[in-house]
Design an enzyme around this catalytic site. Structure first.
Site, short mmCIF file in Angstrom:
data_model
loop_
_atom_site.label_atom_id
_atom_site.label_comp_id
_atom_site.label_asym_id
_atom_site.label_seq_id
_atom_site.Cartn_x
_atom_site.Cartn_y
_atom_site.Cartn_z
N GLY A 176 -7.54 -2.98 1.45
CA GLY A 176 -8.02 -2.09 0.41
C GLY A 176 -7.30 -2.29 -0.91
O GLY A 176 -7.86 -2.10 -1.98
N GLY A 177 -6.05 -2.71 -0.81
CA GLY A 177 -5.27 -3.00 -2.01
C GLY A 177 -5.39 -4.44 -2.48
O GLY A 177 -4.82 -4.82 -3.51
N ALA A 199 -2.68 0.35 7.25
CA ALA A 199 -4.03 -0.11 7.52
C ALA A 199 -5.02 0.86 6.90
O ALA A 199 -4.71 2.04 6.68
CB ALA A 199 -4.28 -0.22 9.02
N ASP A 200 -6.21 0.35 6.62
CA ASP A 200 -7.28 1.21 6.12
C ASP A 200 -8.06 1.83 7.26
O ASP A 200 -8.59 2.93 7.13
CB ASP A 200 -8.20 0.39 5.20
N LYS A 231 -7.79 -4.14 6.93
CA LYS A 231 -6.77 -4.08 5.89
C LYS A 231 -7.30 -4.75 4.64
O LYS A 231 -8.30 -5.46 4.69
CB LYS A 231 -5.48 -4.77 6.36
N GLU A 253 -0.88 -10.55 3.57
CA GLU A 253 -0.57 -9.68 4.70
C GLU A 253 -0.85 -10.38 6.02
O GLU A 253 -0.06 -10.31 6.97
CB GLU A 253 -1.40 -8.39 4.61
N GLY A 264 0.82 -1.21 0.00
CA GLY A 264 0.00 0.00 0.00
C GLY A 264 0.85 1.25 0.00
O GLY A 264 2.08 1.20 0.05
N THR A 286 1.33 3.70 2.24
CA THR A 286 2.16 3.99 3.42
C THR A 286 3.33 3.01 3.48
O THR A 286 4.46 3.40 3.82
CB THR A 286 1.33 3.92 4.71
#
Length: 220
Positions: free
Chosen positions: A96-97, A83-84, A94, A103, A29, A31
């Site tokens: 979103g990607g 994290a989302d 988590k 993960e 992601g 970040t």
């Protein structure tokens, strides 16, 4: 500070959690990408990394950081990922990607899980961000119906997306997650579900939040 500036700041602060002369886990992601960019400056301090996605592996290798398959390593000292959403107890959403399964595997294998995010990701209750669920493609409709009946919310197949594992993603909207651990377990009990994006039974050990006033450390 912009959101990207806060992500940059928290990525820099995360370097002190990197355990020298070990193999670390690295997430997926935006970040996490800031962290990889920062990690490149101290790449000689570690033996290498286990990546949670093909995209992360490519970014790590682009900096000359050795990428290991999880089956090749005996231990991962620390897993660092974004994290989302996170609540105050460090339960996370988590995926979103779409890399939630890998993960979750790498997080489970690590001695410590450091979650990095900007302050907008800290919420009172999880569920505003749609909860991803990775499913075997042939089971998508069955799982959708089971989620609607047993969990609630509005599950929808993520269009034009296939996970690194060759699976589909359902995103569940309109949830209010009052008991993340129970919901995580119940979702995973539905036949056809690979896993879901709740990281509650194995949540983060430390949450580092980028804020306009610096990096905030959250522990339980």
């Amino acid at each position: 500070m912009t959101q990207d500036e806060m992500k940059f700041a928290v990525a820099q602060a995360t370097l002190k959690y990197v355990v020298k002369n070990t193999i670390i886990g690295v997430g997926t992601g935006s970040t996490a990408n800031f962290f990889i960019d920062a990690l490149a400056k101290i790449k000689n301090d570690i033996k290498g990394a286990v990546a949670s996605s093909k995209a992360t592996a490519q970014r790590l290798e682009g900096y000359g950081i050795k990428v290991f398959d999880l089956n090749e390593v005996e231990a991962i000292s620390v897993y660092i990922d974004g994290a989302d959403e996170s609540d105050g107890s460090l339960n996370l959403i988590k995926g979103g990607g779409g890399a939630l399964t890998r993960e979750k595997i790498v997080a489970a294998a690590a001695d410590q899980f450091i979650c990095i995010a900007d302050e907008s990701k800290l919420v009172t209750m999880l569920g505003s961000f749609p909860l991803p669920v990775e499913v075997i493609p042939m089971a998508s409709n069955y799982v959708k119906h089971q989620i609607s009946q047993r969990i609630g919310g509005t599950p929808k197949v993520r269009e034009n997306f296939v996970s690194d594992n060759g699976n589909s993603i359902l995103d569940i909207k309109n949830l209010k997650i009052t008991n993340p651990k129970v919901m995580e377990t119940e979702l995973n009990s539905i036949t056809g579900v690979v896993t879901n994006g709740l990281f509650a039974n194995r949540g983060a050990d430390v949450l580092l939040l980028g804020t306009p006033n610096g990096v905030k450390v959250v522990t339980v």
